[in-house]
Scaffold this active site. Structure first.
Site, PDB file in Angstrom:
ATOM      1  N   ARG A 103       0.826  -1.207   0.000  1.00 16.01           N
ATOM      2  CA  ARG A 103       0.000   0.000   0.000  1.00 16.01           C
ATOM      3  C   ARG A 103       0.866   1.265   0.000  1.00 16.01           C
ATOM      4  NH1 ARG A 103      -3.473   2.442   4.891  1.00 16.01           N
ATOM      5  NH2 ARG A 103      -4.618   4.022   3.730  1.00 16.01           N
ATOM      6  N   HIS A 107       0.808   4.430  -2.675  1.00 15.39           N
ATOM      7  CA  HIS A 107       0.641   5.835  -2.296  1.00 15.39           C
ATOM      8  C   HIS A 107       1.817   6.682  -2.771  1.00 15.39           C
ATOM      9  CE1 HIS A 107      -2.809   6.075   0.765  1.00 15.39           C
ATOM     10  NE2 HIS A 107      -2.924   4.917   0.131  1.00 15.39           N
ATOM     11  N   ASN A 142      -2.868   9.841   4.330  1.00 15.99           N
ATOM     12  CA  ASN A 142      -1.651   9.072   4.576  1.00 15.99           C
ATOM     13  C   ASN A 142      -1.397   8.784   6.045  1.00 15.99           C
ATOM     14  OD1 ASN A 142      -0.816   8.689   1.921  1.00 15.99           O
ATOM     15  ND2 ASN A 142       0.323  10.611   1.856  1.00 15.99           N
ATOM     16  N   HIS A 242      -5.933  -6.252  -3.090  1.00 17.99           N
ATOM     17  CA  HIS A 242      -6.840  -6.478  -1.965  1.00 17.99           C
ATOM     18  C   HIS A 242      -7.088  -7.955  -1.716  1.00 17.99           C
ATOM     19  CE1 HIS A 242      -8.834  -2.252  -1.584  1.00 17.99           C
ATOM     20  NE2 HIS A 242      -7.587  -2.287  -1.176  1.00 17.99           N
TER      21      HIS A 242
END
Length: 379
Positions: A103, A107, A142, A242
């Site tokens: 993840r 980002h 974040n 996911h």
């Protein structure tokens, strides 16, 4: 496909196991650092031609600089092995670190490119007035990135610095670590191209426009990620991240209660048994903020293609997940990847390669940090 809503409804043993698994995974965990995925780190996905048709001028796709598989062949040939020693240990000790680092990579890449700008330590006071300029980690989107993900990259960087001082960037280490965790969880062991520089800046203002949200529509996702030069297949394939990981209740509670137009109060696209199980641990208000639920209720710790079968069965946790099956533009890809694990692995690896080359910094436009959380100028 096995796992369709009808099959699950007829199979009492499967239903019993399913309920047990969901309830056992809905746990209060303030220290385990499960990676949640309401934003782009979890919905790191791509766009499609015509997605923005009739909705304004499309932004030009970002420039992709040439990266190389042998970038460190002469000055740090043992790079992958060094990073692997760290990621393997972290995965043994804290398996949830894998989803957290993946993840984190998402980002990083979606905000101004894969340049380690997300790794810069938060400003004193969280970027508030008189505390200095706000950085990416100061932004709400974040703040939920697990600390263990940042710690893992710092550990890998320190290990690399001991053998190859001043040579390897944090941006490349993050890309390699993300690949390692995909493979450690059972996913593809794809090759990672290298040659990225670390960004000299980290700007909070760049975050929100470049990350999706829990309530993003497929149109939103397609427009956003088309600007990254990714395709509809990339959209669905990268959403397959996911297949591992967890999310906190606040990212999907809107699907459980007072859903617009629903006679039962819940999102009608959500499997009724999953809805019931989630409501037991995620109340409308005042619940335990540490409770998490798995994205993939059937194989939450395995990097496989079960995520897509879940979507076909109405068991997507986030609205953005389930929408990929509901939307006619992305449903065929969901069905294709759900049928063929090898095809999913191929598409995921290809999407990671494309995403990993978005707006990378080269030459004097970047730097090679000594510590990933600090710019060179701060030393």
């Amino acid at each position: 496909m096995e796992g369709s809503r009808g099959r699950l409804g007829r199979d009492g043993r499967r239903s019993h196991f399913y309920s047990f698994l969901v309830l056992s995974c809905l746990v209060a965990c303030s220290t385990c650092g499960f990676a949640e995925g309401s934003e782009a780190g979890s919905n790191v996905t791509g766009g499609v031609r015509n997605a923005a048709k009739g909705k304004g001028k499309r932004r030009a796709a970002p420039i992709r600089h040439q990266l190389s598989l042998d970038f460190y062949t002469h000055n740090c040939p043992q790079l992958d092995r060094i990073v692997a020693s760290v990621t393997a240990q972290r995965f043994r000790e804290r398996p949830a670190t894998g989803a957290a680092v993946i993840r984190l990579f998402f980002h990083d890449c979606f905000v101004e490119g894969c340049d380690a700008s997300v790794l810069i330590a938060p400003s004193a006071g969280g970027g508030r007035a008189m505390a200095g300029p706000a950085v990416e980690r100061d932004v709400e989107e974040n703040r939920s990135l697990p600390e263990e993900a940042f710690e893992t990259i710092e550990m890998a960087k320190a290990a690399v610095e001991r053998q190859c001082p001043g040579v390897v960037t944090c941006a490349d280490i993050l890309a390699v670590a993300a690949r390692d965790f995909v493979h450690l969880a059972g996913g593809p062991n794809y090759a990672v191209k290298k040659g990225r520089k670390d960004s000299r800046v980290s700007l909070a203002a760049k975050v929100s426009p470049n990350l999706s949200r829990a309530n993003s529509t497929v149109d939103d996702l397609l427009r956003l990620f088309a600007g990254k030069g990714l395709s509809a297949v990339d959209l669905v394939a990268l959403s397959g991240a996911h297949t591992i990981g967890f999310s906190h209740c606040d990212q999907f509670v809107g699907r459980l209660y007072d859903f617009r137009g629903s006679a039962t109060g819940g999102d009608p696209s959500l499997d009724p048994r999953l809805l019931k199980a989630l409501r037991m641990s995620c109340p409308r208000a005042g619940g335990n903020g540490d409770v998490v639920a798995p994205f993939d209720v059937r194989t939450p710790f395995d990097f496989d293609h079960m995520y897509y079968g879940n979507l076909e069965a109405g068991m997507g946790l986030l609205a953005t997940d389930q929408a990929l099956y509901s939307d006619s533009r992305t449903r065929p890809v969901v069905q294709e990847l759900g049928r063929d694990k090898a095809r999913f692995f191929e598409a995921f690896a290809g999407g990671m390669d494309k995403m990993g080359s978005i707006r990378v910094k080269k030459g004097k436009t970047g730097e090679i940090r000594k510590v990933c959380s600090k710019h060179l100028s701060s030393h």
